[in-house]
Every structure is written in C-alpha cells, then in structure tokens.
Enzyme design. Sequence first.
Site, PDB file in Angstrom:
ATOM      1  N   TRP A 102       0.811  -1.224   0.000  1.00  0.00           N
ATOM      2  CA  TRP A 102       0.000   0.000   0.000  1.00  0.00           C
ATOM      3  C   TRP A 102       0.832   1.256   0.000  1.00  0.00           C
ATOM      4  O   TRP A 102       0.422   2.288  -0.533  1.00  0.00           O
ATOM      5  CB  TRP A 102      -1.011  -0.019   1.150  1.00  0.00           C
ATOM      6  CG  TRP A 102      -2.083  -1.031   0.899  1.00  0.00           C
ATOM      7  CD1 TRP A 102      -2.308  -2.181   1.604  1.00  0.00           C
ATOM      8  CD2 TRP A 102      -3.051  -1.030  -0.173  1.00  0.00           C
ATOM      9  NE1 TRP A 102      -3.353  -2.881   1.042  1.00  0.00           N
ATOM     10  CE2 TRP A 102      -3.831  -2.197  -0.042  1.00  0.00           C
ATOM     11  CE3 TRP A 102      -3.318  -0.154  -1.219  1.00  0.00           C
ATOM     12  CZ2 TRP A 102      -4.868  -2.514  -0.914  1.00  0.00           C
ATOM     13  CZ3 TRP A 102      -4.357  -0.466  -2.104  1.00  0.00           C
ATOM     14  CH2 TRP A 102      -5.111  -1.635  -1.937  1.00  0.00           C
ATOM     15  N   ASP A 172      -1.459   6.561   6.188  1.00  0.00           N
ATOM     16  CA  ASP A 172      -2.566   5.704   5.756  1.00  0.00           C
ATOM     17  C   ASP A 172      -2.892   4.759   6.913  1.00  0.00           C
ATOM     18  O   ASP A 172      -2.114   3.857   7.225  1.00  0.00           O
ATOM     19  CB  ASP A 172      -2.128   4.925   4.506  1.00  0.00           C
ATOM     20  CG  ASP A 172      -3.221   4.005   3.971  1.00  0.00           C
ATOM     21  OD1 ASP A 172      -4.258   3.836   4.640  1.00  0.00           O
ATOM     22  OD2 ASP A 172      -2.999   3.442   2.880  1.00  0.00           O
ATOM     23  N   LYS A 196     -12.258  -1.528   6.537  1.00  0.00           N
ATOM     24  CA  LYS A 196     -11.487  -2.473   7.345  1.00  0.00           C
ATOM     25  C   LYS A 196     -11.965  -2.392   8.792  1.00  0.00           C
ATOM     26  O   LYS A 196     -12.464  -3.351   9.347  1.00  0.00           O
ATOM     27  CB  LYS A 196      -9.989  -2.171   7.261  1.00  0.00           C
ATOM     28  CG  LYS A 196      -9.249  -2.629   5.997  1.00  0.00           C
ATOM     29  CD  LYS A 196      -9.850  -2.222   4.701  1.00  0.00           C
ATOM     30  CE  LYS A 196      -9.133  -2.702   3.465  1.00  0.00           C
ATOM     31  NZ  LYS A 196      -8.130  -1.824   2.932  1.00  0.00           N
TER      32      LYS A 196
HETATM   33  C1  LIG Z   1      -7.550  -1.368   1.610  1.00  0.00           C
HETATM   34  C2  LIG Z   1      -6.427  -0.400   1.714  1.00  0.00           C
HETATM   35  C3  LIG Z   1      -6.254   0.640   0.774  1.00  0.00           C
HETATM   36  C4  LIG Z   1      -7.146   0.810  -0.410  1.00  0.00           C
HETATM   37  O1  LIG Z   1      -8.398   1.222  -0.011  1.00  0.00           O
HETATM   38  P1  LIG Z   1      -9.566   1.549  -1.063  1.00  0.00           P
HETATM   39  O2  LIG Z   1     -10.650   2.030  -0.165  1.00  0.00           O
HETATM   40  O3  LIG Z   1      -9.872   0.281  -1.782  1.00  0.00           O
HETATM   41  O4  LIG Z   1      -9.071   2.618  -1.969  1.00  0.00           O
HETATM   42  C5  LIG Z   1      -5.210   1.517   0.973  1.00  0.00           C
HETATM   43  N1  LIG Z   1      -4.374   1.389   2.017  1.00  0.00           N
HETATM   44  C6  LIG Z   1      -4.497   0.405   2.927  1.00  0.00           C
HETATM   45  C7  LIG Z   1      -3.537   0.308   4.063  1.00  0.00           C
HETATM   46  C8  LIG Z   1      -5.531  -0.522   2.789  1.00  0.00           C
HETATM   47  O5  LIG Z   1      -5.665  -1.514   3.691  1.00  0.00           O
END
Ligand SMILES: *Cc1c(COP(=O)(O)O)cnc(C)c1O
Length: 361
Positions: A102, A172, A196
């Site tokens: 990511w 993030d 999540k």
């Molecule tokens: C799932 C995830 C993403 C992507 O998220 P989307 O909502 O599908 O754009 C980005 N960073 C992390 C750490 C993730 O777990």
Amino acid sequence: MSRAFNFSPGPATLPEPVLRQAQAEMLEWRNARASVVELSHRGPEFLQVARQAEADLRMLLSIPDDYAVLFLQGGATAQQALIALNFAAPGQQADYVLTGHWGLTALKQAAPYVDARIAADGETGGYRDIPPRAGWRLSDDAAYVHYTANETIHGVEFREVPEVGNVPLFADFSSSIAAEPLDVSKFGLIYAGAQKNLGPVGIAVVIVRRDLLERAGQPRAPIFDYRAHLAGESMLNTPPTWNWYLLGLTVKWMLDEGGVAEFARRNARKAALLYQAIDGSGGFYRNEVAPAARSRMNVPFFLHDPALDAAFLGEAAEAGLISLKGHRVLGGMRASIYNAMPEAGVQALAAFMRDFQQRHG
Ligand SMILES: *Cc1c(COP(=O)(O)O)cnc(C)c1O
C-alpha cells in the site's frame, strides 16, 4: 442462521449488533417514514446522522479541535492522490516510507502531482520488517512524509509513530484506525478507507490539521479540494449516505464496547493467540514478519506444504471460518482480525489450525 467467522481483509466483518440495527431501521429510520438511504442528505434526519457520526468519531479517536474531519468518496486510494494535489506546491518533494504494497500504491497515486521520493524501502527484505528510522532519507523541505501505519497485505505494522521533525506526517491508517489509542496531534493528516475497521466500503475518513488546509497545493477542481469539502461539510455533492450511516453505527458500537483502549486490549489478546498458534506449530505454519513489526490486524501465514492450501481453506469453511485465502501478491493464508472480529472467532481459528495440523501433519 449460519453466519461464519469472516476473516476477510476488506470489505470486512461488521459487528453483529450494527447489522441488526441497520436491519431493524432499514424500512423506516426512526420517525422519518422512510429509510435513511432514501432521504435527502440535506434534510434534518440525515444531517443528524452525519453530525452524530463525526461527534462520535471525534470522541472515539480523541481528535483535537484544531483537526478537521472529512467524509469522502474514492476510498483510501483517491486520498493517496488528493493529498499530493492538496498539499504539494508544483515541483515540491514528498517523502515516502515503503513497508509493503500500500505504501507503493500511495507513491504511485501521488507521483503525477508531487516529486515523490522513496525515503526508505522495505522491499529488499521482502517487506518483512520496518526499515530502521536512522536510515531514512528525509528532506527538510518536503511537503510531507507519508507512511502506511499497517500494511494490510504484508502484515507489517508500525508500533510507534515515527519522529520526522517539522515536516507534516501523513499516514494511511486504513486497516488499523481505532485499533488502539492514537495521539492524533503527532500527525498532519490521517486517512482511512472505512471498510477495514470503521464500517462499510464506499466512504473514507480524512483527519487533517486545519492550518495545513490553507497551504495552496496544486491547482485543483473544488471536488478534489479538501478546503471545499470542509466548507461544504463533506456534502459538496451527494455523499454516500448509507455508508456514512453504517460508519456511524460502527463507531457508536466501538464507544459502547469501551472505546479504543478496550479494543487495544482485545486486539493484543487476539493477535497473541494467533501468532502463538503459528509459532508453536513446529514449522507447520509460519509467519515471516519480524516479531516487532507484526501486524495485530492482518496476519499472513503459510502452510509448510502449499499443496495443503486448498484442503485448509475448504475444511476451514466447513468449520465456519471463511475468507482466509491470502492476497495474490503473497499467496498462502491471511487472517484479518479487526475490531469487529470477536475473540471467539480467533479462538476457533487457532483450535482449527491445531486440529488441521494433527490430521495433516
Ligand atoms: C484497503 C487499503 C487501501 C485501499 O483502499 P480503497 O478504499 O480500496 O481505496 C489503501 N491502504 C491500505 C492500508 C488498505 O488496507
């Protein structure tokens, strides 16, 4: 009912009380005589839902008043591009610390709008550890430093907020927000897709220090401008009302359960149980991440013989344990054990793993 324990990485399991409340309110939301999903986002009913969700999220995460909270579409991925558009002047540099898939995605999304530099990269070690802070190459005039608090695929998690000096720290937190108490004041910006640990897919949360929003960034349309979203209370255009509502229910549930301190305790117990099941298997199962960097939210693991993978997944599903297949980047298995995964689910998984080993070891 045959609801299983669902270890999906995202969209992920939701708390059963949240689903039950949504079910009960599906046809008519309180006295609205309509479903919340059928009402104008500008009407008093939805405004109440939206404002309560923000107030509860602020309480859950102890978000200081000098931080704005935005509820946006486009998932975490859109924010990865928008942070560069909003905070980097043309030609300016931003520093990226890569600890898995990511982080690299974040860098690629930002690259058209900022001089995105790799300050540290865990790839040489196969993303099994966090590159030591002393080796990070950071620049004093970067627009921001970006890192991924928890790498959802590689199962690598920062245990501490890294020190980066005066440059704003952007993170993030898609897969670990609300997993434990967090000092928001250490960050310039935090973003997270909700699917999540905060609720359903289709809505992302951005927590940003208000003074940073006044920095010019690149020229951008209002719809890509965080300032415009803040001025419009995240209702510049029609927001994802149903997702916002479900996020609000999920956040409220976390508060009712005891808040992030309580989830930190539960998450520590769940993760310890699962890593013990792996490490105590005498090599039948293995997790390759350095112990100090192991994620408490996403636990990738491999069977000693990949020929057993299909049997493992099939028998697990029969035992009521679903969505354990690993990401295609890594293969193997992955158990995602977010806040909404009960301890009983992890106990059942650990017991199944021992049982499976006895039958196939
Ligand atoms: C799932 C995830 C993403 C992507 O998220 P989307 O909502 O599908 O754009 C980005 N960073 C992390 C750490 C993730 O777990």
